[in-house]
Design an enzyme around this catalytic site. Sequence first.
Site, PDB file in Angstrom:
ATOM      1  CB  SER A 159      -0.957  -0.037   1.201  1.00  0.00           C
ATOM      2  OG  SER A 159      -1.991   0.897   1.051  1.00  0.00           O
ATOM      3  CD  GLU A 253      -5.642  -3.599  -4.179  1.00  0.00           C
ATOM      4  OE1 GLU A 253      -5.505  -2.914  -3.147  1.00  0.00           O
ATOM      5  OE2 GLU A 253      -4.801  -4.416  -4.583  1.00  0.00           O
ATOM      6  CG  HIS A 283      -5.664  -2.391   0.244  1.00  0.00           C
ATOM      7  ND1 HIS A 283      -4.947  -2.056  -0.876  1.00  0.00           N
ATOM      8  CD2 HIS A 283      -5.094  -1.702   1.277  1.00  0.00           C
ATOM      9  CE1 HIS A 283      -3.993  -1.201  -0.554  1.00  0.00           C
ATOM     10  NE2 HIS A 283      -4.056  -0.978   0.751  1.00  0.00           N
TER      11      HIS A 283
END
Length: 320
Positions: A159, A253, A283
Amino acid sequence: MLQRTDLGGGGLRSTVLALALRATVRPVITAWTLAPRLPWPYGVVDHAGRFLRPVRDTGYARYRLPHCSATRVTPPEGSATGRTVVYLHGGAFLVGGHHLHRQLLGRVAVRTGAEVLAPQYRKLPRHTVSDALADALDAYRHALDHGADPTRTVLMGDSAGGFLAVMLAVEIQRAGLPAPAGVVAMSPLVDMVAGDVPYPGCTLFPRSAIGRFQALAARVEGRAGRGTDPIDSPTHAPRRGLPPTLVQVSSAESLYADGVRLAEALADAGVAVELEVWDRQVHVFQAAAGLLPEAAAAIERVGDFVERVATGRARLRAVG
């Protein structure tokens, strides 16, 4: 060169996990998007990771960098390969730390046989994304100073940490340091410019969440006197000569398009890129490797990539 692989997913366990996250984590993120300037207790979130058991036979220790602490995870005795992973955790540059990612770090250490070094970099809203990147560079310097072989070292992140992992490779190049062997970016955030790309909602993030993160980052950067220029990103920064890169992303996602754009931008710059698209996963599903077979398989493929690139044989630097 871009090599794309579409992989399976969407099984019963994945569906149950998605429903659970939608019912618990997503409402909290939704509330944050409505009032991001409130003094949210960001540091408390990391302590939720205390309920996660460390991966068996791995070692955990802490050490200091110039501006932050860091975690060192060692693989089980007898399985060390001499490799190093510099891991940048996710959490929207707001949350995460020693506890929340320790299972994922442990699984990476076990699969790769690497010593995993994870800086708990400075975070929003007190610090800038640029500060976080500086801490990541300090972690890489620390690894080199303590004997890490760059040709056996991989940068890795999920991320927001995926953003940092790729940008760290850029900063290493700019600083004239020895290049790492490879980069792994799981569900990476790519752009830090609010409004540049519309983001759909997903299991974790409402439609407005990513834009709110971007706007906050830009505001803190400006408050720190860094000017009004957009924060440098992996799709805009110089990319030629970066090491081989693995990008893993879920088709379901909010950051799916970011992962694809990153892979395409790197490939256009001549970087060898492997893009893996996992079907209907949440995610950073890799963090659920103890629950989801798809997540365990994804970590296995990360290990395969590390074994291919971190061989200890010096690579010729790309020219052009």
